[in-house]
Design a protein around this motif. Structure first.
Motif, PDB file in Angstrom:
ATOM      1  N   UNK A  89       0.834  -1.205   0.000  1.00 36.32           N
ATOM      2  CA  UNK A  89       0.000   0.000   0.000  1.00 36.32           C
ATOM      3  C   UNK A  89       0.870   1.256   0.000  1.00 36.32           C
ATOM      4  N   UNK A  90       1.996   1.215   0.738  1.00 37.07           N
ATOM      5  CA  UNK A  90       2.921   2.346   0.754  1.00 37.07           C
ATOM      6  C   UNK A  90       3.494   2.585  -0.644  1.00 37.07           C
ATOM      7  N   UNK A  91       3.840   1.493  -1.327  1.00 35.29           N
ATOM      8  CA  UNK A  91       4.348   1.613  -2.696  1.00 35.29           C
ATOM      9  C   UNK A  91       3.304   2.223  -3.632  1.00 35.29           C
ATOM     10  N   UNK A  92       2.059   1.761  -3.490  1.00 31.62           N
ATOM     11  CA  UNK A  92       0.987   2.280  -4.338  1.00 31.62           C
ATOM     12  C   UNK A  92       0.767   3.767  -4.134  1.00 31.62           C
ATOM     13  N   UNK A  93       0.836   4.204  -2.880  1.00 28.89           N
ATOM     14  CA  UNK A  93       0.627   5.624  -2.571  1.00 28.89           C
ATOM     15  C   UNK A  93       1.761   6.481  -3.111  1.00 28.89           C
ATOM     16  N   UNK A  94       2.987   5.926  -3.149  1.00 29.24           N
ATOM     17  CA  UNK A  94       4.150   6.697  -3.594  1.00 29.24           C
ATOM     18  C   UNK A  94       4.335   6.656  -5.104  1.00 29.24           C
ATOM     19  N   UNK A  95       3.758   5.675  -5.765  1.00 27.94           N
ATOM     20  CA  UNK A  95       3.984   5.484  -7.201  1.00 27.94           C
ATOM     21  C   UNK A  95       3.362   6.616  -8.017  1.00 27.94           C
TER      22      UNK A  95
END
Length: 398
Positions: free
Chosen positions: A81-87
């Protein structure tokens, strides 16, 4: 760093580290070059910067996948989820959020899984995948007999406009019955009320006519009799060709029966039985309730008939026999009217009542006391006369 040869050199160094599968070197170089604004000033189309960001994302994905492979689903979900938010790349963000939702589900964090799938639906309403995943999740909980969580999921599904009206109605209805069956009557009513408000204004569809009566049954089970009456009266005020007049009035009669108000109960049953058989020809459910109401209205008449006893003295015996014969003919006509509705169950019940009436009366006649004024010859003649009446009654009973 502002020379084009510097950008080519950076590409070569990153390519070399990638070929050597030196993930640490790739990450170090990518971060350093992305922070070097002078170097990136020659990257006019931002191709190199995009490539570097992609490398970092893939490396991050690889690291989270290792966590996932170790079955640490909760941590994996949080990192995805952190990756998705930063992408910044839409495709990368979608994949990360989808993986997060899957792992939240694996970790038993259903609410978070639903939250992330809902986020994906909001971001890409035309993409069917997250919608289908939510449906799968709801079905999965149902298969596991986790009725409360499944009901909650189906209720959530019904709120998404990206589904068709038919799908949303089906989801909400499923949620309603799951809550009801699981004993959560308050939540069931809230879902049912929302369906009636959002999709059943005007009661233009048959499913809405059926569903409003299910909501009333829920209210009755909840001991909310006044709310049941209010809902039924409001429903009957919508006089459409599909309005279930017989069934709704029959349910009103049930409310008054519970409240021990026999006069109002009988009035409601009369309304339920008042529909003409011609109007009910293609409406078997309505026909059943009309026939049932008509049958129940005859219970007092049958009880009255059964209560008439053939007793001496002679005058009373003669009068009671005549009274019972007249009452029997009345029952025949009334039960025939029930049979005319064409409902098998209540037609059979009517035939059973008529069988009981004829066979019981025939037995009563044969066992009736003899008039005290008769001699031996008179008694024999009297019995012969009784058999001439009782035998045809037995035949009619059969």
């Amino acid at each position: 760093p502002t020379r084009t040869e510097a950008l080519d050199a950076a590409r070569d160094l990153v390519s070399d580290a990638t070929k050597r599968k030196d993930d640490e070197a790739v990450a170090t170089l990518a971060k350093a070059y992305l922070a070097n604004s002078a170097l990136l000033s020659t990257d006019k189309k931002h191709e190199f910067a995009t490539y570097l960001k992609g490398l970092l994302v893939r490396q991050s994905f690889s690291q989270v996948q290792s966590i996932e492979k170790d079955s640490n689903y909760e941590k994996a979900a949080i990192e995805y989820e952190r990756l998705g938010a930063a992408a910044t790349d839409t495709e990368v963000a979608y994949k990360a959020f989808n993986n997060a939702a899957v792992n939240y589900d694996r970790a038993g964090r259903t609410d978070d899984s639903v939250r992330v799938y809902s986020l994906l639906i909001a971001r890409a309403p035309n993409n069917p995948t997250p919608r289908n995943e939510l449906k799968r999740l709801a079905s999965q909980h149902l298969w596991k007999s986790e009725f409360s969580s499944s009901a909650k999921l189906y209720s959530k599904l019904s709120s998404f406009n990206s589904f068709s009206n038919d799908e949303r109605f089906s989801f909400a209805r499923t949620s309603f019955f799951l809550y009801w069956g699981n004993g959560d009557l308050a939540s069931a009513y809230l879902v049912g009320h929302q369906i009636l408000q959002s999709q059943c204004a005007g009661y233009r569809e048959q499913r809405c006519h059926d569903f409003v009566l299910d909501v009333v049954r829920l209210l009755q089970e909840s001991k909310k009799q006044q709310e049941s009456l209010d809902q039924l009266r409001q429903y009957l005020a919508h006089k459409t060709p599909l309005t279930a007049v017989a069934e709704a009035n029959f349910m009103i009669a049930e409310v008054y029966q519970t409240a021990r108000e026999p006069r109002k109960m009988r009035a409601a049953l009369e309304q339920a039985a008042a529909s003409s058989t011609a109007k009910l020809k293609n409406r078997p459910r309505e026909r059943r309730y009309a026939a049932r109401a008509a049958f129940l209205l005859l219970e007092d008449s049958f009880a009255h008939f059964s209560a008439i006893k053939l007793e001496l003295p002679d005058a009373k015996l003669k009068a009671s026999t005549r009274q019972k014969l007249d009452s029997l003919e009345g029952l025949v006509n009334k039960y025939s009217n029930v049979i005319k509705f064409g409902d098998g169950e209540w037609a059979l019940a009517s035939f059973e009542r008529l069988y009981d009436a004829f066979s019981g009366f025939a037995q009563e006649l044969e066992n009736a006391p003899m008039p005290s004024t008769l001699d031996a010859a008179g008694v024999e003649q009297y019995r012969k006369g009784i058999r001439q009446v009782s035998d045809p009654m037995k035949a009619r009973a059969i």
